[in-house]
Design a protein around this motif. Structure first.
Motif, mmCIF file in Angstrom:
data_model
loop_
_atom_site.group_PDB
_atom_site.id
_atom_site.type_symbol
_atom_site.label_atom_id
_atom_site.label_comp_id
_atom_site.label_asym_id
_atom_site.label_seq_id
_atom_site.Cartn_x
_atom_site.Cartn_y
_atom_site.Cartn_z
ATOM 1 N N LYS A 93 20.412 1.330 -1.602
ATOM 2 C CA LYS A 93 19.063 1.582 -1.106
ATOM 3 C C LYS A 93 18.051 0.930 -2.045
ATOM 4 O O LYS A 93 18.337 0.674 -3.210
ATOM 5 N N ILE A 94 16.864 0.662 -1.507
ATOM 6 C CA ILE A 94 15.789 0.035 -2.284
ATOM 7 C C ILE A 94 14.543 0.901 -2.138
ATOM 8 O O ILE A 94 14.159 1.257 -1.021
ATOM 9 N N ILE A 95 13.930 1.202 -3.278
ATOM 10 C CA ILE A 95 12.671 1.960 -3.277
ATOM 11 C C ILE A 95 11.626 1.113 -3.991
ATOM 12 O O ILE A 95 11.838 0.673 -5.117
ATOM 13 N N ILE A 96 10.512 0.866 -3.311
ATOM 14 C CA ILE A 96 9.387 0.173 -3.934
ATOM 15 C C ILE A 96 8.420 1.259 -4.366
ATOM 16 O O ILE A 96 7.909 2.011 -3.541
ATOM 17 N N PHE A 97 8.181 1.346 -5.660
ATOM 18 C CA PHE A 97 7.400 2.414 -6.259
ATOM 19 C C PHE A 97 6.222 1.739 -6.926
ATOM 20 O O PHE A 97 6.359 1.198 -8.014
ATOM 21 N N SER A 98 5.088 1.714 -6.244
ATOM 22 C CA SER A 98 3.994 0.908 -6.751
ATOM 23 C C SER A 98 2.639 1.501 -6.407
ATOM 24 O O SER A 98 2.548 2.508 -5.712
ATOM 25 N N SER A 99 1.620 0.849 -6.909
ATOM 26 C CA SER A 99 0.255 1.270 -6.621
ATOM 27 C C SER A 99 -0.550 0.079 -6.128
ATOM 28 O O SER A 99 -0.158 -1.069 -6.312
ATOM 29 N N GLU A 100 -1.645 0.394 -5.511
ATOM 30 C CA GLU A 100 -2.618 -0.616 -5.102
ATOM 31 C C GLU A 100 -2.026 -1.792 -4.338
ATOM 32 O O GLU A 100 -2.231 -2.938 -4.693
ATOM 33 N N LEU A 101 -1.302 -1.507 -3.290
ATOM 34 C CA LEU A 101 -0.802 -2.590 -2.453
ATOM 35 C C LEU A 101 -1.880 -2.970 -1.452
ATOM 36 O O LEU A 101 -2.442 -2.111 -0.781
ATOM 37 N N SER A 102 -2.146 -4.237 -1.347
ATOM 38 C CA SER A 102 -3.123 -4.691 -0.362
ATOM 39 C C SER A 102 -2.531 -4.509 1.031
ATOM 40 O O SER A 102 -1.313 -4.330 1.190
ATOM 41 N N GLU A 103 -3.376 -4.571 2.034
ATOM 42 C CA GLU A 103 -2.885 -4.439 3.411
ATOM 43 C C GLU A 103 -1.907 -5.556 3.754
ATOM 44 O O GLU A 103 -0.926 -5.339 4.458
#
Length: 146
Positions: A93-103
């Motif tokens: 599985k892959i989890i993207i754990f981030s902040s401030e993603l643009s549209e």
């Protein structure tokens, strides 16, 4: 009238211990996640960037159950990493754990999710603000305390 047969006591399922690869350029976040996941018995390896994470996955695609990655990393960002990993035999599985993603970036991740086959899963976790280094250091120190 007969008495019903009593049901056996419910047994809590044994949680599966995971082998995790965590890619993030912020050392404080890597340290914090290692502490938190190790406390639950999971094995965690870290990578300071997408290139290192990709090399680890390519070298041993079955060595990890879960890849957790930040999006904002120098060199190879999370989207580029996930796209490259989709070309490998990695089954986890892959989890993207981030902040401030643009549209635009958010939409690109969602397109990847739609393209993923049933054997692969991607979870996108975003935050409304970036954590500053001082706050992360305080959280990491608190997590280290028993």
């Amino acid at each position: 009238m007969t008495n019903p047969t009593p049901l056996p006591d419910a047994v809590d399922p044994v949680p599966k211990l995971l082998r995790v690869l965590y890619a993030d350029d912020m050392v404080q976040l890597r340290e914090l996640l290692v502490i938190v996941l190790n406390r639950d018995g999971h094995t965690v390896e870290t990578a300071p960037d997408g290139f290192t994470a990709l090399d680890k996955i390519k070298a041993a695609p079955s060595a990890y159950d879960v890849l957790i990655t930040d999006h904002h990393m120098p060199g190879m960002n999370g989207l580029e990493l996930v796209s490259a990993i989709r070309e490998t035999p990695y089954q986890g599985k892959i989890i993207i754990f981030s902040s401030e993603l643009s549209e635009v970036v958010n939409a690109a991740y969602h397109r990847l999710v739609l393209q993923v086959s049933k054997r692969r899963h991607i979870l996108l976790v975003g935050f409304q603000r970036r954590h500053d280094r001082a706050e992360l250091e305080v959280r990491a120190r608190a997590a280290r305390s028993p």
